[in-house]
Scaffold this active site. Structure first.
Site, short mmCIF file in Angstrom:
data_model
loop_
_atom_site.label_atom_id
_atom_site.label_comp_id
_atom_site.label_asym_id
_atom_site.label_seq_id
_atom_site.Cartn_x
_atom_site.Cartn_y
_atom_site.Cartn_z
NE ARG A 94 -25.26 67.02 11.15
CZ ARG A 94 -24.84 67.16 12.38
NH1 ARG A 94 -25.95 67.84 13.37
NH2 ARG A 94 -24.11 66.43 12.90
NE ARG A 103 -21.50 69.79 13.02
CZ ARG A 103 -20.95 69.25 13.91
NH1 ARG A 103 -21.60 69.47 14.97
NH2 ARG A 103 -19.75 68.86 13.87
CG ASP A 106 -24.84 69.78 16.08
OD1 ASP A 106 -25.56 68.84 16.13
OD2 ASP A 106 -24.06 70.10 16.71
CG ASP A 108 -26.02 68.88 20.18
OD1 ASP A 108 -26.43 67.89 19.16
OD2 ASP A 108 -25.05 69.09 20.08
#
Length: 178
Positions: A94, A103, A106, A108
Site C-alpha cells: 500500500r 490501492r 485498504d 479501515d
C-alpha cells in the site's frame, strides 16, 4: 425493542478494500496478515464489488472488492490495532501517493466496541462509516443490530438512511469451479 435494551458489541470491525492487482488475493492476504499478527478474526462478510467513490482519478480504474472482518476480543487498544492494520497495508504494498487513490489494500478500523476517539492518528467510529454503502452493506450483513456508538442507530438503519446510492453488488469470482 429500544436501542437501550441492545447490548453493544465489544468486537472490532475492519473494512477491507482493493482495486489494484489480484484484488481477491489482496483481501485474503490482508485477512492472513490479521491472523498472523495475533488478531482473532471471527467472521468475514461476503465480498462485494463496487465502483470507486469520491475520487475522479479512479474513474478508469478497476472496481473495488470490499468486505468487512469482525475481530473478537481480546483486542489490543484501538491505537495499537490501527498500527497493526497499517503494518499489514504496508507489507502488501500500500502506498499513499494520492488521497482516495487506487490501492492494493485498504484496511479501515470502523468500530472497536463502543470506543470513541478523536485524535490526529485515529477517529472512532470511522468518520465516514455511515456515508458509505460499500462499508454499510457488508457490515450490515455481519451485524445488522450493531449500534453506532455516537449516532446511536443500528447499522441496518444507517444503510437505509445513507445518501450514498452507489451500486454494491455481490462479487462472483470468474475462476470458480463449476
Amino acid at each position: 425493542m429500544t436501542l437501550a435494551n441492545l447490548s453493544p458489541s465489544a468486537n472490532a470491525y475492519i473494512s477491507l478494500g482493493s482495486n489494484l492487482g489480484d484484488r481477491a488475493g489482496n483481501l485474503l492476504l490482508a485477512v492472513r496478515g490479521m491472523l498472523d499478527s495475533g488478531l482473532v478474526v471471527s467472521r468475514l462478510s461476503s465480498v462485494y464489488e463496487t465502483e470507486p467513490v469520491g475520487n475522479s482519478q479512479q474513474r478508469d480504474m478497476p472496481p473495488f472488492l470490499n468486505m468487512v472482518a469482525e475481530l473478537r476480543i481480546p483486542l489490543p487498544p484501538p491505537e495499537q490495532l490501527l498500527a497493526q492494520l497499517l503494518r499489514i497495508e504496508y507489507s502488501l504494498g500500500r502506498t499513499r501517493e494520492v488521497a482516495g487513490g487506487p490501492r492494493t489494500i485498504d484496511l479501515d478500523l470502523l468500530l472497536c466496541g463502543v470506543e470513541t476517539r478523536g485524535t490526529e492518528f485515529l477517529t472512532l467510529p470511522h468518520p465516514r462509516l455511515h456515508q458509505r454503502r460499500f462499508v454499510l452493506v457488508p457490515l450490515t450483513e455481519l451485524a445488522p443490530r450493531l449500534i453506532h456508538p455516537t449516532l446511536q442507530k443500528l447499522v441496518s438503519d444507517l444503510l437505509e438512511e445513507t445518501e450514498d446510492k452507489s451500486e454494491v453488488r455481490l462479487w462472483r469470482s470468474q475462476n470458480r469451479l463449476r
